[in-house]
Design a protein around this motif. Structure first.
Motif, PDB file in Angstrom:
ATOM      1  N   ASN A 281      -9.925   1.144  11.898  1.00  0.00           N
ATOM      2  CA  ASN A 281     -10.465   0.426  13.049  1.00  0.00           C
ATOM      3  C   ASN A 281     -10.961   1.486  14.033  1.00  0.00           C
ATOM      4  O   ASN A 281     -11.118   2.647  13.661  1.00  0.00           O
ATOM      5  N   GLU A 282     -11.246   1.092  15.273  1.00  0.00           N
ATOM      6  CA  GLU A 282     -11.841   2.033  16.205  1.00  0.00           C
ATOM      7  C   GLU A 282     -10.798   2.961  16.836  1.00  0.00           C
ATOM      8  O   GLU A 282     -11.147   3.866  17.585  1.00  0.00           O
ATOM      9  N   LEU A 283      -9.506   2.767  16.512  1.00  0.00           N
ATOM     10  CA  LEU A 283      -8.445   3.572  17.110  1.00  0.00           C
ATOM     11  C   LEU A 283      -8.166   4.825  16.282  1.00  0.00           C
ATOM     12  O   LEU A 283      -8.749   5.026  15.220  1.00  0.00           O
ATOM     13  N   SER A 284      -7.249   5.669  16.751  1.00  0.00           N
ATOM     14  CA  SER A 284      -6.847   6.835  15.973  1.00  0.00           C
ATOM     15  C   SER A 284      -5.448   7.254  16.394  1.00  0.00           C
ATOM     16  O   SER A 284      -4.949   6.838  17.438  1.00  0.00           O
ATOM     17  N   GLY A 285      -4.786   8.053  15.546  1.00  0.00           N
ATOM     18  CA  GLY A 285      -3.460   8.574  15.857  1.00  0.00           C
ATOM     19  C   GLY A 285      -2.330   7.682  15.376  1.00  0.00           C
ATOM     20  O   GLY A 285      -2.509   6.471  15.165  1.00  0.00           O
ATOM     21  N   TYR A 286      -1.138   8.319  15.211  1.00  0.00           N
ATOM     22  CA  TYR A 286       0.021   7.584  14.682  1.00  0.00           C
ATOM     23  C   TYR A 286       0.412   6.414  15.584  1.00  0.00           C
ATOM     24  O   TYR A 286       0.846   5.368  15.098  1.00  0.00           O
ATOM     25  N   ALA A 287       0.237   6.582  16.902  1.00  0.00           N
ATOM     26  CA  ALA A 287       0.621   5.514  17.836  1.00  0.00           C
ATOM     27  C   ALA A 287      -0.115   4.217  17.520  1.00  0.00           C
ATOM     28  O   ALA A 287       0.398   3.125  17.757  1.00  0.00           O
ATOM     29  N   ALA A 288      -1.327   4.336  16.982  1.00  0.00           N
ATOM     30  CA  ALA A 288      -2.126   3.145  16.647  1.00  0.00           C
ATOM     31  C   ALA A 288      -1.865   2.661  15.227  1.00  0.00           C
ATOM     32  O   ALA A 288      -2.422   1.643  14.805  1.00  0.00           O
ATOM     33  N   SER A 289      -1.010   3.375  14.471  1.00  0.00           N
ATOM     34  CA  SER A 289      -0.815   3.024  13.051  1.00  0.00           C
ATOM     35  C   SER A 289      -0.155   1.663  12.911  1.00  0.00           C
ATOM     36  O   SER A 289       0.579   1.206  13.788  1.00  0.00           O
ATOM     37  N   ASP A 290      -0.442   1.004  11.794  1.00  0.00           N
ATOM     38  CA  ASP A 290       0.030  -0.368  11.566  1.00  0.00           C
ATOM     39  C   ASP A 290      -0.053  -0.636  10.065  1.00  0.00           C
ATOM     40  O   ASP A 290      -1.137  -0.544   9.486  1.00  0.00           O
ATOM     41  N   PRO A 291       1.077  -0.958   9.430  1.00  0.00           N
ATOM     42  CA  PRO A 291       1.027  -1.245   7.984  1.00  0.00           C
ATOM     43  C   PRO A 291       0.026  -2.349   7.651  1.00  0.00           C
ATOM     44  O   PRO A 291      -0.570  -2.353   6.579  1.00  0.00           O
ATOM     45  N   ALA A 292      -0.206  -3.266   8.593  1.00  0.00           N
ATOM     46  CA  ALA A 292      -1.128  -4.389   8.350  1.00  0.00           C
ATOM     47  C   ALA A 292      -2.579  -3.937   8.240  1.00  0.00           C
ATOM     48  O   ALA A 292      -3.445  -4.708   7.823  1.00  0.00           O
ATOM     49  N   LEU A 293      -2.847  -2.678   8.624  1.00  0.00           N
ATOM     50  CA  LEU A 293      -4.204  -2.129   8.482  1.00  0.00           C
ATOM     51  C   LEU A 293      -4.659  -2.235   7.021  1.00  0.00           C
ATOM     52  O   LEU A 293      -5.857  -2.324   6.746  1.00  0.00           O
ATOM     53  N   TYR A 294      -3.686  -2.221   6.091  1.00  0.00           N
ATOM     54  CA  TYR A 294      -4.019  -2.243   4.659  1.00  0.00           C
ATOM     55  C   TYR A 294      -3.962  -3.655   4.060  1.00  0.00           C
ATOM     56  O   TYR A 294      -4.117  -3.798   2.856  1.00  0.00           O
ATOM     57  N   ASP A 295      -3.776  -4.678   4.896  1.00  0.00           N
ATOM     58  CA  ASP A 295      -3.740  -6.047   4.364  1.00  0.00           C
ATOM     59  C   ASP A 295      -5.029  -6.347   3.595  1.00  0.00           C
ATOM     60  O   ASP A 295      -6.117  -6.240   4.146  1.00  0.00           O
ATOM     61  N   ASP A 296      -4.892  -6.732   2.331  1.00  0.00           N
ATOM     62  CA  ASP A 296      -6.022  -7.128   1.491  1.00  0.00           C
ATOM     63  C   ASP A 296      -7.128  -6.070   1.421  1.00  0.00           C
ATOM     64  O   ASP A 296      -8.300  -6.389   1.228  1.00  0.00           O
ATOM     65  N   ALA A 297      -6.744  -4.789   1.568  1.00  0.00           N
ATOM     66  CA  ALA A 297      -7.767  -3.734   1.556  1.00  0.00           C
ATOM     67  C   ALA A 297      -8.186  -3.386   0.125  1.00  0.00           C
ATOM     68  O   ALA A 297      -7.428  -3.555  -0.822  1.00  0.00           O
ATOM     69  N   LEU A 298      -9.409  -2.925   0.018  1.00  0.00           N
ATOM     70  CA  LEU A 298      -9.931  -2.426  -1.257  1.00  0.00           C
ATOM     71  C   LEU A 298      -9.960  -0.900  -1.205  1.00  0.00           C
ATOM     72  O   LEU A 298     -10.310  -0.313  -0.182  1.00  0.00           O
ATOM     73  N   TRP A 299      -9.567  -0.246  -2.324  1.00  0.00           N
ATOM     74  CA  TRP A 299      -9.702   1.208  -2.452  1.00  0.00           C
ATOM     75  C   TRP A 299     -10.747   1.519  -3.514  1.00  0.00           C
ATOM     76  O   TRP A 299     -10.870   0.795  -4.497  1.00  0.00           O
ATOM     77  N   ALA A 300     -11.456   2.598  -3.296  1.00  0.00           N
ATOM     78  CA  ALA A 300     -12.249   3.179  -4.379  1.00  0.00           C
ATOM     79  C   ALA A 300     -11.420   4.325  -4.942  1.00  0.00           C
ATOM     80  O   ALA A 300     -10.930   5.169  -4.182  1.00  0.00           O
ATOM     81  N   VAL A 301     -11.208   4.343  -6.267  1.00  0.00           N
ATOM     82  CA  VAL A 301     -10.534   5.456  -6.949  1.00  0.00           C
ATOM     83  C   VAL A 301     -11.608   6.172  -7.739  1.00  0.00           C
ATOM     84  O   VAL A 301     -12.363   5.526  -8.469  1.00  0.00           O
ATOM     85  N   THR A 302     -11.723   7.501  -7.552  1.00  0.00           N
ATOM     86  CA  THR A 302     -12.852   8.186  -8.189  1.00  0.00           C
ATOM     87  C   THR A 302     -12.407   9.269  -9.169  1.00  0.00           C
ATOM     88  O   THR A 302     -11.371   9.903  -8.995  1.00  0.00           O
ATOM     89  N   TYR A 303     -13.231   9.431 -10.193  1.00  0.00           N
ATOM     90  CA  TYR A 303     -12.980  10.396 -11.266  1.00  0.00           C
ATOM     91  C   TYR A 303     -14.202  11.288 -11.454  1.00  0.00           C
ATOM     92  O   TYR A 303     -15.295  10.988 -10.946  1.00  0.00           O
ATOM     93  N   ASP A 304     -14.027  12.382 -12.176  1.00  0.00           N
ATOM     94  CA  ASP A 304     -15.174  13.087 -12.737  1.00  0.00           C
ATOM     95  C   ASP A 304     -14.865  13.315 -14.217  1.00  0.00           C
ATOM     96  O   ASP A 304     -13.912  12.727 -14.752  1.00  0.00           O
ATOM     97  N   GLU A 305     -15.640  14.156 -14.880  1.00  0.00           N
ATOM     98  CA  GLU A 305     -15.491  14.286 -16.342  1.00  0.00           C
ATOM     99  C   GLU A 305     -14.166  14.960 -16.732  1.00  0.00           C
ATOM    100  O   GLU A 305     -13.744  14.886 -17.883  1.00  0.00           O
ATOM    101  N   THR A 306     -13.465  15.590 -15.773  1.00  0.00           N
ATOM    102  CA  THR A 306     -12.217  16.298 -16.104  1.00  0.00           C
ATOM    103  C   THR A 306     -10.965  15.502 -15.739  1.00  0.00           C
ATOM    104  O   THR A 306      -9.849  15.955 -15.997  1.00  0.00           O
ATOM    105  N   THR A 307     -11.135  14.334 -15.116  1.00  0.00           N
ATOM    106  CA  THR A 307      -9.976  13.597 -14.591  1.00  0.00           C
ATOM    107  C   THR A 307      -8.985  13.201 -15.694  1.00  0.00           C
ATOM    108  O   THR A 307      -9.382  12.718 -16.749  1.00  0.00           O
TER     109      THR A 307
END
Lengths: 373, 373
Positions: free
Chosen positions: B145-171
């Protein structure tokens, strides 16, 4: 309301405007077209004490309109027969030629003709085609929402709205004052006065051209076979920048084509700006440190150029509240000359001044609303 | 959760995945960097039963982090000494080289290295530079979100989040499964798996390039002496399309320059699209009716091309609710082969499938989330 000290001083000293006669008033107003914009305008004018007579191509809204105090007539020609001070064309742009053809033979010379169309050059051309240009003044209220029809009309649609009032070299100043009276005292709105071309260029810049850019962004997505990956990674910035590409494409295309010369020119500007930044980003990877240094400076300049807009938005964000915050906007008076009123009013608009009251035929109270450096 | 009938049939028939051995698990996770993203990740993993050990370049957040169940260590090298299953780099991109230099001599070969950076090619290059690429898997959560720092951290930030996991030819596939376990079972999120280049191209398309376009729009405004008139007429479309031009220009510039080759290529595409539409709009005013006809058809095609995006957004808008609506998303299973897992997973991502669970080392439950035709 805060007057600047110099304005207040000249007012208290009794500085005379060029003339002290009362400006013409728009007491009776005819509205052609009771859709969202026309219906809301009619209801607002009635609510603020003006006499309103209206016509719509279908009489479906007449019962509710009459209950709201609007006199409804069966034919558009009946609006002319009532000899109103102002007749406002609130029909869609595509219906204008037909309505104008019906009005031309019967409109009394004392009635001033205006409209609420979003493109001004085209409407004036159509007015000229039926020989009514001697009594025409262009107008465009910045009001509307995603709804349509009289059922959706609401006098509050015009709350704190800005109008553009447009002229050309033949415009009659007295008729323009009549329209300005309808807007300021009648609707209770503010306005800027400018020529048709400047209006249509500005509308192309902040609306018509960006609609093409948003569609080009969406096309960039639909053209790649990685579209689902890109869409999966998309966040708020992508959503906001492509939102207007989601609206009815035929309506967007019609809007763009009505202002095509201005949109084409701005698309060329944007195309060049993006090509320059592509060059700059490529030169940043050059092996020649001098080329890299120059490219980095150009990149900084590109992002710095938007600074006046950032600064304006930061200040404007603080002022677009209600009550005390709004009241703190700077107000002043402007006086226009009989011969140079066109350029006097255009320069005022360029300074970010919005006219909020007609004090005399040549003196206006203005509020400084937009002022980018 | 709705399984497609064919998927359910094969599941009920007991169709065996390629292998039934349990995939590797990420039981102990080290987090380098307790800012908004790293802090929220650490708290979420602890809340879901994983052991988390963390380091931050300043120990300011340690007291609160320890109270949240996170073990905090004084030096980044201490993270390596704990021999975690996964070490996640959550530092800013500019701090990566320094942190990597400190970890390289001490990281146990059994620890898998990953990160949360928004550009994947550059991070992998930096990992390679210190010789840790044999144990690296890229990752990028769509969270923030527009905030930063541990004080603004919130486990709910990851609610229903999508991750991209990336590889290359050596992974290494096993290490990738460990990271995928952290994301799916650990964080409770979904993911797509793709190569670094595809990720960085997609990020350029939906974020980095549009930031340049938004700035170019704002520059078009600041470059005209009619800027206050244009701004006065501006409505929601202009505000939305220039919003990201208001963010910190230095941060935007850094983001664009980290992905400069992809952004440059997309800017050339956009530049060409806008130039073509300028041509089309000009040809619509041609005296030759054949030229006009062809131009009008091109204009229709331009606006029609975005249709798959419009249709997707119309359907997606109905699904992005909660409860019953979300549960109605189609689910299926995918099986990847030992040799072609890269292309198998990339093709799944291209079909708009998001992995929500690892069933066996080669079988994944996926949800169809984005599917533009």
């Amino acid at each position: 309301m805060g007057l600047t000290s110099s304005s207040r001083a000249s007012l208290e000293a009794g500085a005379d405007p060029l003339t002290v006669s009362r400006p013409p008033q728009a007491g009776t107003i005819a509205i052609a077209g009771l859709g969202l914009i026309g219906g809301s305008l009619a209801r607002r004018l009635v609510g603020r004490g003006r006499t309103v007579i209206a016509w719509n191509h279908r009489d479906a809204p007449y019962e509710r309109a009459r209950a709201a105090g609007i006199e409804c007539v069966p034919r558009v020609e009946d609006l002319a027969a009532a000899i109103p001070d102002v007749l406002v064309l609130c029909t869609p742009l595509r219906a204008m030629p037909d309505v104008l053809n019906r009005l031309a033979p019967v409109l009394d010379p004392s009635t001033t003709l205006t409209d609420v169309g979003s493109v001004k050059g085209q409407v004036r051309d159509e007015v000229k085609a039926v020989g009514l240009d001697d009594r025409y003044v262009g107008a465009h209220p910045m009001a509307g929402n995603e709804l349509s029809g009289y059922a959706a009309s609401d006098p509050a649609l015009y709350d704190d709205a800005l109008w553009a009032v447009t002229y050309d070299e033949t415009t009659d100043y007295g008729r323009m004052l009549t329209v300005m009276d309808m807007i300021s005292a009648g609707v209770g709105n503010r306005m800027i006065v400018l020529d048709d071309d400047t209006h249509d260029r500005a509308a192309a810049l902040i609306s018509h051209m960006p609609h093409v850019v948003a569609t080009a962004l969406a096309n960039e997505l639909t053209d790649t076979d990685e579209r689902n990956i890109a869409q999966a990674l998309a966040a708020g910035s992508w959503r906001d920048m492509t939102r207007v590409a989601l609206t009815d494409p035929d309506r967007t295309r019609a809007m763009v084509e009505e202002d095509s010369a201005n949109v084409a020119e701005l698309l060329r500007h944007m195309s060049a700006r993006l090509a320059v930044m592509a060059d700059v980003l490529e030169r940043e990877s050059s092996a020649d440190p001098q080329i890299v240094r120059r490219a980095l400076a150009q990149s900084r300049d590109f992002f710095a150029k938007a600074r006046p807009y950032r600064e304006f938005k930061a200040v404007d964000g603080m002022k677009t509240g209600t009550g005390a915050e709004c009241a703190s906007r700077e107000e002043r008076f402007i006086t226009v000359s009989e011969h140079d009123w066109r350029s006097d009013l255009l320069e005022s608009a360029k300074r970010g001044e919005h006219i909020v009251r007609i004090d005399s035929p040549c003196t206006f109270r203005v509020q400084v609303r937009t002022a980018l450096r």
